[in-house]
Design a protein around this motif. Structure first.
Motif, short mmCIF file in Angstrom:
data_model
loop_
_atom_site.label_atom_id
_atom_site.label_comp_id
_atom_site.label_asym_id
_atom_site.label_seq_id
_atom_site.Cartn_x
_atom_site.Cartn_y
_atom_site.Cartn_z
N TYR A 1 6.96 -6.31 -10.16
CA TYR A 1 7.97 -6.46 -9.11
C TYR A 1 8.00 -7.91 -8.65
O TYR A 1 6.99 -8.61 -8.66
CB TYR A 1 7.64 -5.57 -7.90
CG TYR A 1 7.59 -4.10 -8.23
CD1 TYR A 1 6.42 -3.53 -8.72
CD2 TYR A 1 8.70 -3.28 -8.05
CE1 TYR A 1 6.36 -2.19 -9.03
CE2 TYR A 1 8.66 -1.93 -8.35
CZ TYR A 1 7.47 -1.39 -8.85
OH TYR A 1 7.42 -0.05 -9.16
N PRO B 1 -0.79 5.39 -6.63
CA PRO B 1 -0.36 4.18 -7.33
C PRO B 1 -0.85 2.96 -6.55
O PRO B 1 -0.85 2.97 -5.31
CB PRO B 1 1.17 4.27 -7.30
CG PRO B 1 1.49 5.19 -6.18
CD PRO B 1 0.34 6.14 -6.07
N THR B 2 -1.32 1.96 -7.26
CA THR B 2 -1.91 0.80 -6.61
C THR B 2 -1.29 -0.49 -7.15
O THR B 2 -0.82 -0.55 -8.29
CB THR B 2 -3.42 0.77 -6.81
OG1 THR B 2 -3.74 1.01 -8.18
CG2 THR B 2 -4.11 1.82 -5.95
N PHE B 3 -1.32 -1.51 -6.31
CA PHE B 3 -0.72 -2.80 -6.61
C PHE B 3 -1.79 -3.88 -6.71
O PHE B 3 -2.84 -3.79 -6.07
CB PHE B 3 0.25 -3.21 -5.50
CG PHE B 3 1.46 -2.34 -5.36
CD1 PHE B 3 1.41 -1.13 -4.68
CD2 PHE B 3 2.68 -2.73 -5.91
CE1 PHE B 3 2.53 -0.32 -4.55
CE2 PHE B 3 3.81 -1.94 -5.78
CZ PHE B 3 3.73 -0.72 -5.10
N TYR C 1 4.15 -8.91 -8.11
CA TYR C 1 3.13 -7.88 -8.01
C TYR C 1 3.13 -7.01 -9.25
O TYR C 1 4.20 -6.61 -9.74
CB TYR C 1 3.38 -6.96 -6.81
CG TYR C 1 3.23 -7.62 -5.46
CD1 TYR C 1 4.33 -8.15 -4.80
CD2 TYR C 1 1.98 -7.69 -4.83
CE1 TYR C 1 4.20 -8.74 -3.55
CE2 TYR C 1 1.85 -8.29 -3.59
CZ TYR C 1 2.97 -8.81 -2.96
OH TYR C 1 2.83 -9.41 -1.72
N CYS C 2 1.94 -6.68 -9.73
CA CYS C 2 1.83 -5.63 -10.73
C CYS C 2 1.46 -4.33 -10.01
O CYS C 2 0.92 -4.35 -8.90
CB CYS C 2 0.81 -5.97 -11.81
SG CYS C 2 -0.90 -6.17 -11.26
N GLN C 3 1.76 -3.22 -10.66
CA GLN C 3 1.51 -1.90 -10.08
C GLN C 3 1.20 -0.91 -11.20
O GLN C 3 1.89 -0.92 -12.23
CB GLN C 3 2.75 -1.41 -9.33
CG GLN C 3 2.63 -0.01 -8.73
CD GLN C 3 3.96 0.72 -8.70
OE1 GLN C 3 4.84 0.52 -9.55
NE2 GLN C 3 4.14 1.57 -7.70
N GLN C 4 0.21 -0.05 -10.96
CA GLN C 4 -0.04 1.01 -11.93
C GLN C 4 0.48 2.32 -11.35
O GLN C 4 0.32 2.62 -10.17
CB GLN C 4 -1.53 1.11 -12.29
CG GLN C 4 -2.48 1.53 -11.17
CD GLN C 4 -2.54 3.04 -10.95
OE1 GLN C 4 -2.16 3.83 -11.81
NE2 GLN C 4 -2.99 3.45 -9.76
N THR C 5 1.12 3.10 -12.23
CA THR C 5 1.56 4.44 -11.86
C THR C 5 0.93 5.47 -12.79
O THR C 5 1.44 6.57 -12.97
CB THR C 5 3.10 4.55 -11.91
OG1 THR C 5 3.58 4.02 -13.15
CG2 THR C 5 3.74 3.83 -10.75
N SER D 1 8.66 4.26 -12.36
CA SER D 1 8.47 3.09 -11.51
C SER D 1 9.31 3.24 -10.24
O SER D 1 10.15 4.14 -10.14
CB SER D 1 8.90 1.83 -12.27
OG SER D 1 10.23 1.98 -12.74
N GLN E 1 0.85 -1.19 0.00
CA GLN E 1 0.00 0.00 0.00
C GLN E 1 0.88 1.24 0.00
O GLN E 1 1.76 1.40 0.85
CB GLN E 1 -0.91 0.02 1.22
CG GLN E 1 -1.88 1.19 1.26
CD GLN E 1 -2.79 1.15 2.46
OE1 GLN E 1 -2.42 0.70 3.54
NE2 GLN E 1 -4.02 1.63 2.28
N TRP E 2 0.62 2.12 -0.94
CA TRP E 2 1.36 3.38 -1.03
C TRP E 2 0.79 4.37 -0.02
O TRP E 2 -0.42 4.53 0.08
CB TRP E 2 1.25 3.94 -2.45
CG TRP E 2 1.94 5.23 -2.69
CD1 TRP E 2 3.29 5.43 -2.88
CD2 TRP E 2 1.33 6.52 -2.83
NE1 TRP E 2 3.55 6.76 -3.12
CE2 TRP E 2 2.36 7.45 -3.09
CE3 TRP E 2 0.02 6.99 -2.74
CZ2 TRP E 2 2.12 8.81 -3.28
CZ3 TRP E 2 -0.23 8.34 -2.93
CH2 TRP E 2 0.82 9.24 -3.20
#
Lengths: 121, 107
Positions: B36, B96-98, B87-91, A107, A48-49
């Motif tokens: 990641y 940003p969410t995973f 894990y994938c992640q969108q930016t 990223s 979680q960011w």
């Protein structure tokens, strides 16, 4: 090669404030090419960011944390900090600091090793 | 927030197998998708950025594809050191969410 290292108390009491530092070497936290971030990961769960710091002190936060979170930076020490108020057991997690490259890569290309924070009386 | 859905949540494979993990975004994220790898007790490690670009130093058996809402991470020939969670992640947008992760285990 950039390196990030988290530090701070491993145990925080409920309702108190969690405070962590991230020391950065190999890159200035005032560099225009990067955001400096905090994330967390409860045991066995996903990432979680929490928020980011960039430039001369601009910040953005995850609305999930509402008004509980604050990030700040100290350019003289080349470190940035997380403050999370009114913690509960739900805030128990491994906390990571990470660098977000703003350029083509866009990223999280460098991470600290993480620090475990437990919220308990 | 943009929701990222990964599948499967776990898989068992053998060394040498071809492994594919998918990630779907709840709305278009163009190519702002990163992958990641995380091993137990360690920080995540960037493998792929902007959907298909290989991070420096990452073996070429890892590849990514996709755009818009559907993305794939492929490991062409699984090695022992690849057993981990991905894990994938969108930016594309803040926050940003995973994805919830895909655990790759030994069969």
């Amino acid at each position: 090669q950039v390196q990030l290292e988290e530090s701070g108390p491993g145990l925080v009491k409920p309702s108190q404030t969690l405070s962590l530092n991230c020391s950065v070497s190999g890159e200035s936290i005032t560099s225009s090419g990067y955001y400096w971030n905090w994330l967390r990961q409860p045991a066995g769960k996903g990432l979680q960011w929490i928020g980011r710091l960039y430039g001369s002190g601009t910040t953005n936060y995850n609305p999930f944390f509402k008004s509980r979170v604050s990030l700040s930076g100290d350019a003289t020490k080349n470190q940035f900090s997380l403050s999370l108020t009114s913690v509960t057991a739900a805030d128990t997690a491994k906390y990571f600091c990470a660098r977000w490259a703003i350029g083509e890569a866009y990223s999280f290309d460098s991470w600290g090793q993480g620090t475990l924070v437990t919220v308990s009386s | 927030d943009i929701q990222m859905t990964q599948s499967p949540s776990s898989l068992a494979a053998s060394v040498g197998d071809r492994v594919t993990i998918t990630c779907r975004a709840s709305q278009s994220i163009r190519n702002f998708l990163n992958w990641y790898q995380q091993k137990p007790g360690k920080a995540p490690k960037l493998l792929i950025y902007t959907a298909s670009d290989l991070e420096t130093g990452v073996p070429s058996r890892f590849s990514g594809s996709g755009s818009g809402t559907d993305f794939t991470l492929t490991i062409s020939s699984l090695q022992s050191e690849d057993f981990a969670t991905y894990y994938c992640q969108q930016t594309y947008s803040t926050p940003p969410t995973f994805g919830r992760g895909t655990r790759v285990e030994i069969k």
